[in-house]
Design a protein around this motif. Structure first.
Motif, PDB file in Angstrom:
ATOM      1  N   ARG A  64       0.827  -1.078   0.168  1.00 39.00           N
ATOM      2  CA  ARG A  64      -0.283   0.186  -0.188  1.00 39.00           C
ATOM      3  C   ARG A  64       1.165   0.995   0.091  1.00 39.00           C
ATOM      4  NH1 ARG A  64      -5.212   0.301   1.659  1.00 39.00           N
ATOM      5  NH2 ARG A  64      -4.865  -1.379   2.965  1.00 39.00           N
ATOM      6  N   ARG A  65       1.641   1.398   0.738  1.00 34.92           N
ATOM      7  CA  ARG A  65       3.055   2.328   0.570  1.00 34.92           C
ATOM      8  C   ARG A  65       3.704   2.607  -0.213  1.00 34.92           C
ATOM      9  NH1 ARG A  65       1.314   5.540   4.094  1.00 34.92           N
ATOM     10  NH2 ARG A  65       2.318   6.848   1.715  1.00 34.92           N
ATOM     11  N   ARG A  66       4.382   1.946  -1.359  1.00 35.56           N
ATOM     12  CA  ARG A  66       4.497   1.956  -1.808  1.00 35.56           C
ATOM     13  C   ARG A  66       4.262   2.303  -2.840  1.00 35.56           C
ATOM     14  NH1 ARG A  66       6.654  -3.927  -4.255  1.00 35.56           N
ATOM     15  NH2 ARG A  66       7.696  -2.179  -5.286  1.00 35.56           N
ATOM     16  N   VAL A  67       2.507   1.583  -3.292  1.00 41.49           N
ATOM     17  CA  VAL A  67       1.915   2.265  -4.111  1.00 41.49           C
ATOM     18  C   VAL A  67       1.183   3.803  -3.927  1.00 41.49           C
ATOM     19  CG1 VAL A  67      -0.789   2.547  -4.961  1.00 41.49           C
ATOM     20  CG2 VAL A  67       0.360   0.448  -5.086  1.00 41.49           C
ATOM     21  N   LEU A  68       1.192   4.143  -2.150  1.00 35.08           N
ATOM     22  CA  LEU A  68       0.308   5.420  -2.293  1.00 35.08           C
ATOM     23  C   LEU A  68       2.319   6.948  -2.710  1.00 35.08           C
ATOM     24  CD1 LEU A  68      -1.954   5.447   0.511  1.00 35.08           C
ATOM     25  CD2 LEU A  68      -2.377   5.411  -1.673  1.00 35.08           C
ATOM     26  N   ASP A  69       2.628   6.077  -2.357  1.00 39.46           N
ATOM     27  CA  ASP A  69       3.842   6.847  -2.514  1.00 39.46           C
ATOM     28  C   ASP A  69       4.321   7.244  -4.307  1.00 39.46           C
ATOM     29  OD1 ASP A  69       4.682   7.293   0.252  1.00 39.46           O
ATOM     30  OD2 ASP A  69       6.126   5.536  -0.148  1.00 39.46           O
ATOM     31  N   LEU A  70       4.079   6.089  -4.899  1.00 38.10           N
ATOM     32  CA  LEU A  70       4.091   6.406  -6.544  1.00 38.10           C
ATOM     33  C   LEU A  70       3.506   7.071  -6.844  1.00 38.10           C
ATOM     34  CD1 LEU A  70       5.983   5.353  -8.648  1.00 38.10           C
ATOM     35  CD2 LEU A  70       4.446   3.467  -9.138  1.00 38.10           C
ATOM     36  N   ALA A  71       2.106   6.777  -6.262  1.00 37.57           N
ATOM     37  CA  ALA A  71       1.417   7.632  -6.711  1.00 37.57           C
ATOM     38  C   ALA A  71       1.531   8.954  -6.614  1.00 37.57           C
ATOM     39  CB  ALA A  71       0.135   7.681  -6.553  1.00 37.57           C
ATOM     40  N   GLU A  72       1.832   9.465  -5.909  1.00 31.79           N
ATOM     41  CA  GLU A  72       2.566  11.289  -5.508  1.00 31.79           C
ATOM     42  C   GLU A  72       2.972  11.464  -6.373  1.00 31.79           C
ATOM     43  OE1 GLU A  72       1.624  12.117  -1.312  1.00 31.79           O
ATOM     44  OE2 GLU A  72       2.465  14.048  -1.904  1.00 31.79           O
ATOM     45  N   GLU A  73       4.030  10.866  -5.733  1.00 36.67           N
ATOM     46  CA  GLU A  73       5.165  10.821  -7.178  1.00 36.67           C
ATOM     47  C   GLU A  73       4.933  11.391  -8.323  1.00 36.67           C
ATOM     48  OE1 GLU A  73       8.371   7.633  -6.684  1.00 36.67           O
ATOM     49  OE2 GLU A  73       9.192   8.904  -8.715  1.00 36.67           O
TER      50      GLU A  73
END
Lengths: 339, 339
Positions: free
Chosen positions: B35-44
């Motif tokens: 989940r974190r990886r997904v959210l971080d990438l989306a943000e990035e």
DNA sequence: CTGAAAGCGCTTACAG
DNA sequence: CTGAAAGCGCTTACAG
């Protein structure tokens, strides 16, 4: 009433979905007879194509967005906004576009993140922006986001060649106002403007200064923030100043003019006998005040309509154009009547 | 910047689209790390899921609609609307819903066909309606269309059990106003109301009549249409009447009160000395008028916010509820001051 | 916890 | 002029 779909219509008519779609959208590829049958059935069933399915397959949201970025209190009392909105919505409706409205009070940051989100979600096809700022970050941002936009009411001097917009020649409006005050015999006037970060304010200030210089008028410039109380306070400060008092004041909007009037009353001074007043925006407030306030009428409804039409043209055909708005007309009222 | 999609994100992360979707929507089914990886990438990547794709797969538009059905001129000058809108929009934004705004001037037919279209296209998930009418066709229509709605500011007496809404007890407000005028020594008053087709006007009329009867006051009722000129004309007619003149007037909104004030001035009469005035809506107009007009303050912004929250609750959980709004507060000003 | 697959309801080349 | 099929970009059971 289980929801009808295009597949349902096609089945009922014994034709393919494609034909239904072509018929619906006025595309070639179906006989007139088929088209009629499709349209009649849609009408009979009260059926409309799903906007989200359409949006997805067309990659077009069918809506344009507008962010009202201001103190809600100011928005609520400024008739200007509502009139503009009405004009905008009317034009959009005619172009079959929906209006998505967002109000933010935390300033530019919130406004910009709204654009980022709208662009990312492809929630709107374009936006309408106004209140052009110095080094306005929005055009750059919107370009980067690939979100088409129209800049409403840009100053004529800053007329952007690279994007669509309506423009206003504030120098002409300034001349109209200054000339009027000069005619009325004023030789020392004040200009209570909105924040200098707005390009239109700077242009107005320059316009007033130059025109006043030509007539040999003195101008005292005061920068405030469009709030009624600011207009009030500005007047109090102006009239307490040690220098020779001004005999006329120009206010950047109707609310400040109203505040100015209140201040005069408190100080026991009369308008226009002691101080004459002009508002740069006309509104019912100006008409109803006592004395009624001379104001520049600029027809925000019509201007909103034109801006919306520019946006529709931009989205439709990619046409970038700049439309100059008519000059304001000064509505003469008691606040500048000669005693 | 070719447009990212959920497939792109999944590929970059080496996981499935489903996992990305679960992560994005806070659904179970993914590890915290994923989940974190997904959210971080989306943000990035500054990526947001496409609203139309979402709307299509969820069968939810993510927007609610509102039709402002009134003379644009009236809308533009009535601060009430803008304040209400601001409250509504703020609440909707917090609930992550967009506001779709439509203004129509050709009355109920256009308003209703807008609902039909919105429902057919599934363009909005629900609507907010207000200005409840006698035999209002809208609730029935919206029910038939399957379009959830909230009725804003229904009269308490007509409080609908079958649908959500905010309610206002106009009898209490009427009592507040009538009591005040009675206290000030008035024994014969006029009530200049808006159109009787609005249920709230009928309830106000009844409220005024009943409260006045209790005090032994006489009431002259006049029906008009909320326009400034109508208030003006009503006053002229009232003061020309052969019977004993009224000494106080209650106006259905602020614009009519302003018109009334103008009429008084034309007739060479003074307020409050000759005739006292009260407005059923407060606004800057009432504050700025001279004399300033005593008015019932009802906080349209807060009321709009509550109505929007009811709609969000309805859409979210199907909860039908009725929320009574606080009584209006009478803001005393010079127009009812005792000489 | 993860992946492959169907489905939401349209539009639009592409073949017939 | 018409039909079968792929695609728009997500969500969501369903198997693993």
């Amino acid at each position: 009433m289980s929801k009808e779909t295009i597949t349902g219509l096609a089945k009922r008519l014994g034709i393919s979905k494609a034909s239904v779609s072509y018929a619906l959208n006025g595309q070639p590829g179906v006989s007139e007879l088929t088209r009629r049958r499709v349209l009649d059935l849609a009408e009979e069933l009260d059926w409309y194509p799903s906007s989200s399915a359409r949006a997805l397959s067309r990659s077009r949201a069918g809506a344009v967005g507008m962010v009202l970025s201001a103190d809600p209190l100011l928005i609520g009392t400024e008739p200007h906004y509502m009139a503009m909105l009405a004009g905008i919505e009317t034009a959009l409706a005619e172009g079959d576009m929906a209006l998505m409205l967002r109000m933010v009070d935390k300033g530019p940051v919130q406004e910009q993140s709204t654009y980022e989100r709208w662009a990312g979600e492809r929630k709107v096809d374009g936006v309408l922006i106004f209140d052009h700022l110095h080094d306005d970050p929005r055009p750059t941002l919107l370009d980067r986001l690939g979100l088409p936009f129209v800049l409403h009411s840009a100053p004529a001097s800053a007329a952007p060649a690279s994007y669509s917009g309506t423009t206003t020649d504030h120098a002409v409006d300034a001349a109209t106002i200054v000339d009027h005050l000069h005619d009325r015999g004023h030789r020392r006037i004040a200009h209570v403007s909105g924040p200098h970060r707005f390009v239109h304010e700077e242009e107005r200030i320059r316009g007033v200064r130059e025109r006043a210089a030509r007539h040999g008028l003195e101008v005292v410039q005061v920068e405030t923030d469009y709030a009624l109380t600011s207009g009030h306070d500005a007047v109090v400060t102006l009239l307490r100043a040690p220098e020779a008092p001004v005999t006329a004041m120009v206010f950047g909007n109707d609310l400040m003019a109203m505040g100015g009037l209140l201040a005069l009353r408190e100080l026991g001074l009369r308008c226009p006998d002691d101080v004459a007043m002009v508002s740069w925006d006309d509104s019912l407030h100006c008409r109803l005040a006592s004395p009624a306030v001379t104001a520049l009428s600029r027809n925000p409804g019509m201007q909103g309509r034109v801006a919306a039409e520019l946006l529709l043209a931009l989205l439709d055909t990619g046409t970038i154009q700049t439309k100059p708005m008519p000059h304001g007309e000064l509505v003469l009222r008691s606040s500048t009547a000669t005693g």
